[in-house]
Write a protein that holds these residues in place. Sequence first.
Motif, PDB file in Angstrom:
ATOM      1  N   MET A   1      -6.051  -7.104  -3.694  1.00  0.00           N
ATOM      2  CA  MET A   1      -5.658  -6.410  -2.786  1.00  0.00           C
ATOM      3  C   MET A   1      -3.988  -6.959  -2.486  1.00  0.00           C
ATOM      4  SD  MET A   1      -6.039  -3.457  -0.888  1.00  0.00           S
ATOM      5  CE  MET A   1      -7.595  -3.255  -0.969  1.00  0.00           C
ATOM      6  N   VAL A   2      -2.952  -6.161  -2.596  1.00  0.00           N
ATOM      7  CA  VAL A   2      -1.745  -6.404  -2.307  1.00  0.00           C
ATOM      8  C   VAL A   2      -1.237  -5.538  -1.005  1.00  0.00           C
ATOM      9  CG1 VAL A   2       0.835  -6.526  -3.061  1.00  0.00           C
ATOM     10  CG2 VAL A   2      -1.163  -6.550  -4.755  1.00  0.00           C
ATOM     11  N   GLN A   3      -0.585  -6.559   0.083  1.00  0.00           N
ATOM     12  CA  GLN A   3      -0.041  -5.858   1.223  1.00  0.00           C
ATOM     13  C   GLN A   3       1.189  -6.295   1.191  1.00  0.00           C
ATOM     14  OE1 GLN A   3      -2.398  -8.178   4.010  1.00  0.00           O
ATOM     15  NE2 GLN A   3      -3.771  -6.790   4.307  1.00  0.00           N
ATOM     16  N   ALA A   4       1.878  -5.289   1.824  1.00  0.00           N
ATOM     17  CA  ALA A   4       3.320  -5.524   2.513  1.00  0.00           C
ATOM     18  C   ALA A   4       3.197  -5.554   3.970  1.00  0.00           C
ATOM     19  CB  ALA A   4       4.172  -4.161   1.911  1.00  0.00           C
ATOM     20  N   LYS A   5       4.023  -6.570   4.560  1.00  0.00           N
ATOM     21  CA  LYS A   5       3.969  -7.203   5.927  1.00  0.00           C
ATOM     22  C   LYS A   5       5.401  -7.129   6.308  1.00  0.00           C
ATOM     23  CE  LYS A   5      -0.396  -9.681   5.347  1.00  0.00           C
ATOM     24  NZ  LYS A   5      -0.989 -10.761   5.972  1.00  0.00           N
ATOM     25  N   ASN A   7       7.420  -7.811  10.552  1.00  0.00           N
ATOM     26  CA  ASN A   7       7.444  -8.013  11.952  1.00  0.00           C
ATOM     27  C   ASN A   7       5.681  -8.083  12.663  1.00  0.00           C
ATOM     28  OD1 ASN A   7       8.672  -8.230  14.222  1.00  0.00           O
ATOM     29  ND2 ASN A   7       8.649  -6.139  14.884  1.00  0.00           N
ATOM     30  N   GLY A   8       4.951  -8.552  11.874  1.00  0.00           N
ATOM     31  CA  GLY A   8       3.680  -8.634  12.205  1.00  0.00           C
ATOM     32  C   GLY A   8       2.594  -7.421  11.797  1.00  0.00           C
ATOM     33  N   ALA A   9       3.113  -6.558  11.143  1.00  0.00           N
ATOM     34  CA  ALA A   9       2.360  -5.445  10.833  1.00  0.00           C
ATOM     35  C   ALA A   9       2.012  -5.372   9.501  1.00  0.00           C
ATOM     36  CB  ALA A   9       2.830  -3.969  11.530  1.00  0.00           C
ATOM     37  N   VAL A  10       0.828  -4.768   8.882  1.00  0.00           N
ATOM     38  CA  VAL A  10       0.583  -4.417   7.568  1.00  0.00           C
ATOM     39  C   VAL A  10       1.210  -3.057   7.339  1.00  0.00           C
ATOM     40  CG1 VAL A  10      -1.084  -3.875   5.773  1.00  0.00           C
ATOM     41  CG2 VAL A  10      -1.386  -5.667   7.265  1.00  0.00           C
ATOM     42  N   ILE A  11       2.220  -2.878   6.519  1.00  0.00           N
ATOM     43  CA  ILE A  11       3.003  -1.732   6.184  1.00  0.00           C
ATOM     44  C   ILE A  11       2.244  -0.983   4.994  1.00  0.00           C
ATOM     45  CG2 ILE A  11       5.321  -0.538   5.401  1.00  0.00           C
ATOM     46  CD1 ILE A  11       5.414  -2.198   8.201  1.00  0.00           C
ATOM     47  N   ALA A  12       1.709  -1.598   4.102  1.00  0.00           N
ATOM     48  CA  ALA A  12       1.104  -0.887   2.866  1.00  0.00           C
ATOM     49  C   ALA A  12       0.117  -1.996   2.526  1.00  0.00           C
ATOM     50  CB  ALA A  12       2.207  -0.451   1.868  1.00  0.00           C
ATOM     51  N   GLU A  13      -0.904  -1.178   1.690  1.00  0.00           N
ATOM     52  CA  GLU A  13      -1.995  -2.175   1.266  1.00  0.00           C
ATOM     53  C   GLU A  13      -2.665  -1.079   0.132  1.00  0.00           C
ATOM     54  OE1 GLU A  13      -5.328  -4.812   3.554  1.00  0.00           O
ATOM     55  OE2 GLU A  13      -5.438  -2.665   3.817  1.00  0.00           O
ATOM     56  N   SER A  14      -2.763  -1.832  -1.112  1.00  0.00           N
ATOM     57  CA  SER A  14      -3.340  -1.476  -2.056  1.00  0.00           C
ATOM     58  C   SER A  14      -3.670  -2.498  -3.255  1.00  0.00           C
ATOM     59  CB  SER A  14      -2.207  -0.211  -2.849  1.00  0.00           C
ATOM     60  OG  SER A  14      -2.786   0.325  -4.188  1.00  0.00           O
ATOM     61  N   GLU A  15      -4.892  -1.955  -4.079  1.00  0.00           N
ATOM     62  CA  GLU A  15      -5.077  -2.530  -5.497  1.00  0.00           C
ATOM     63  C   GLU A  15      -4.561  -1.773  -6.527  1.00  0.00           C
ATOM     64  OE1 GLU A  15      -9.711  -2.545  -5.479  1.00  0.00           O
ATOM     65  OE2 GLU A  15      -9.662  -3.841  -3.795  1.00  0.00           O
ATOM     66  N   ASP A  16      -3.646  -0.885  -6.306  1.00  0.00           N
ATOM     67  CA  ASP A  16      -2.985  -0.266  -7.401  1.00  0.00           C
ATOM     68  C   ASP A  16      -1.415  -0.099  -7.122  1.00  0.00           C
ATOM     69  OD1 ASP A  16      -2.642   1.559  -9.429  1.00  0.00           O
ATOM     70  OD2 ASP A  16      -2.982   3.343  -8.167  1.00  0.00           O
ATOM     71  N   THR A  17      -0.972  -1.273  -7.129  1.00  0.00           N
ATOM     72  CA  THR A  17       0.432  -1.576  -7.250  1.00  0.00           C
ATOM     73  C   THR A  17       1.079  -1.456  -8.821  1.00  0.00           C
ATOM     74  OG1 THR A  17       0.638  -3.717  -7.103  1.00  0.00           O
ATOM     75  CG2 THR A  17       0.674  -2.538  -5.098  1.00  0.00           C
ATOM     76  N   VAL A  18       2.234  -1.172  -8.867  1.00  0.00           N
ATOM     77  CA  VAL A  18       2.895  -0.989 -10.144  1.00  0.00           C
ATOM     78  C   VAL A  18       4.242  -2.185 -10.115  1.00  0.00           C
ATOM     79  CG1 VAL A  18       4.227   0.162 -11.921  1.00  0.00           C
ATOM     80  CG2 VAL A  18       2.404   1.221 -10.853  1.00  0.00           C
ATOM     81  N   ILE A  19       4.208  -3.300 -10.877  1.00  0.00           N
ATOM     82  CA  ILE A  19       5.337  -3.833 -10.862  1.00  0.00           C
ATOM     83  C   ILE A  19       6.470  -3.642 -11.694  1.00  0.00           C
ATOM     84  CG2 ILE A  19       6.069  -6.546 -10.738  1.00  0.00           C
ATOM     85  CD1 ILE A  19       3.019  -7.209 -10.222  1.00  0.00           C
ATOM     86  N   VAL A  20       7.542  -3.404 -11.120  1.00  0.00           N
ATOM     87  CA  VAL A  20       8.859  -3.349 -12.013  1.00  0.00           C
ATOM     88  C   VAL A  20       9.901  -4.240 -11.551  1.00  0.00           C
ATOM     89  CG1 VAL A  20      10.534  -1.434 -12.589  1.00  0.00           C
ATOM     90  CG2 VAL A  20       8.185  -0.735 -12.473  1.00  0.00           C
ATOM     91  N   GLU A  21      10.423  -4.715 -12.343  1.00  0.00           N
ATOM     92  CA  GLU A  21      11.529  -5.834 -12.083  1.00  0.00           C
ATOM     93  C   GLU A  21      11.089  -6.754 -10.752  1.00  0.00           C
ATOM     94  OE1 GLU A  21      14.920  -2.996 -11.647  1.00  0.00           O
ATOM     95  OE2 GLU A  21      15.377  -3.384 -13.689  1.00  0.00           O
ATOM     96  N   GLY A  22       9.927  -7.097 -10.822  1.00  0.00           N
ATOM     97  CA  GLY A  22       9.478  -8.090  -9.891  1.00  0.00           C
ATOM     98  C   GLY A  22       9.081  -7.595  -8.648  1.00  0.00           C
ATOM     99  N   ASN A  23       9.410  -6.396  -8.453  1.00  0.00           N
ATOM    100  CA  ASN A  23       8.901  -5.246  -7.065  1.00  0.00           C
ATOM    101  C   ASN A  23       7.518  -4.672  -7.288  1.00  0.00           C
ATOM    102  OD1 ASN A  23      11.356  -6.017  -5.605  1.00  0.00           O
ATOM    103  ND2 ASN A  23      12.285  -4.621  -7.141  1.00  0.00           N
ATOM    104  N   HIS A  24       6.835  -4.861  -6.268  1.00  0.00           N
ATOM    105  CA  HIS A  24       5.368  -4.094  -6.295  1.00  0.00           C
ATOM    106  C   HIS A  24       5.767  -2.528  -5.755  1.00  0.00           C
ATOM    107  CE1 HIS A  24       2.116  -6.935  -7.054  1.00  0.00           C
ATOM    108  NE2 HIS A  24       3.172  -7.797  -6.395  1.00  0.00           N
ATOM    109  N   TYR A  25       5.215  -1.588  -6.392  1.00  0.00           N
ATOM    110  CA  TYR A  25       5.652  -0.308  -5.914  1.00  0.00           C
ATOM    111  C   TYR A  25       4.205   0.389  -5.562  1.00  0.00           C
ATOM    112  CZ  TYR A  25      10.373   0.121  -7.597  1.00  0.00           C
ATOM    113  OH  TYR A  25      11.445   0.264  -7.768  1.00  0.00           O
ATOM    114  N   PHE A  26       4.033   0.675  -4.358  1.00  0.00           N
ATOM    115  CA  PHE A  26       2.881   1.063  -3.671  1.00  0.00           C
ATOM    116  C   PHE A  26       2.680   2.596  -3.749  1.00  0.00           C
ATOM    117  CE2 PHE A  26       3.822  -3.054  -1.828  1.00  0.00           C
ATOM    118  CZ  PHE A  26       2.415  -3.571  -1.343  1.00  0.00           C
ATOM    119  N   PRO A  27       1.427   3.127  -4.244  1.00  0.00           N
ATOM    120  CA  PRO A  27       1.198   4.379  -3.961  1.00  0.00           C
ATOM    121  C   PRO A  27       1.575   5.018  -2.711  1.00  0.00           C
ATOM    122  CG  PRO A  27      -0.850   3.301  -4.802  1.00  0.00           C
ATOM    123  CD  PRO A  27      -0.100   2.367  -4.279  1.00  0.00           C
TER     124      PRO A  27
END
Length: 93
Positions: A1-5, A7-27
Amino acid sequence: MVQAKWNGAVIAESEDTVIVEGNHYFPRDSVWSKYLLHSDATSHCPWKGDACYHSLIVDGETNEDAAWYYPEPKDAAAEIAGRIAFWKGVEVG
């Protein structure tokens, strides 16, 4: 599971990210829309196309243009259609 956090909040969470140029793209449906605020900022990538941005708002704090997406990515970047990535201090992992 990949999360984007931020200021203390989970902004996004997914097991299905696509990595392009080192960045996780979340659905898109894995990103909490309550934290997103439309921005008028745009940028251009020669191989991905034109990007649009969102600012993040968490607990009254704003992170300007910290999320981006490609509404109509070029064919070479078709895998990131409908996905959002983050930067500017957003922790992804």
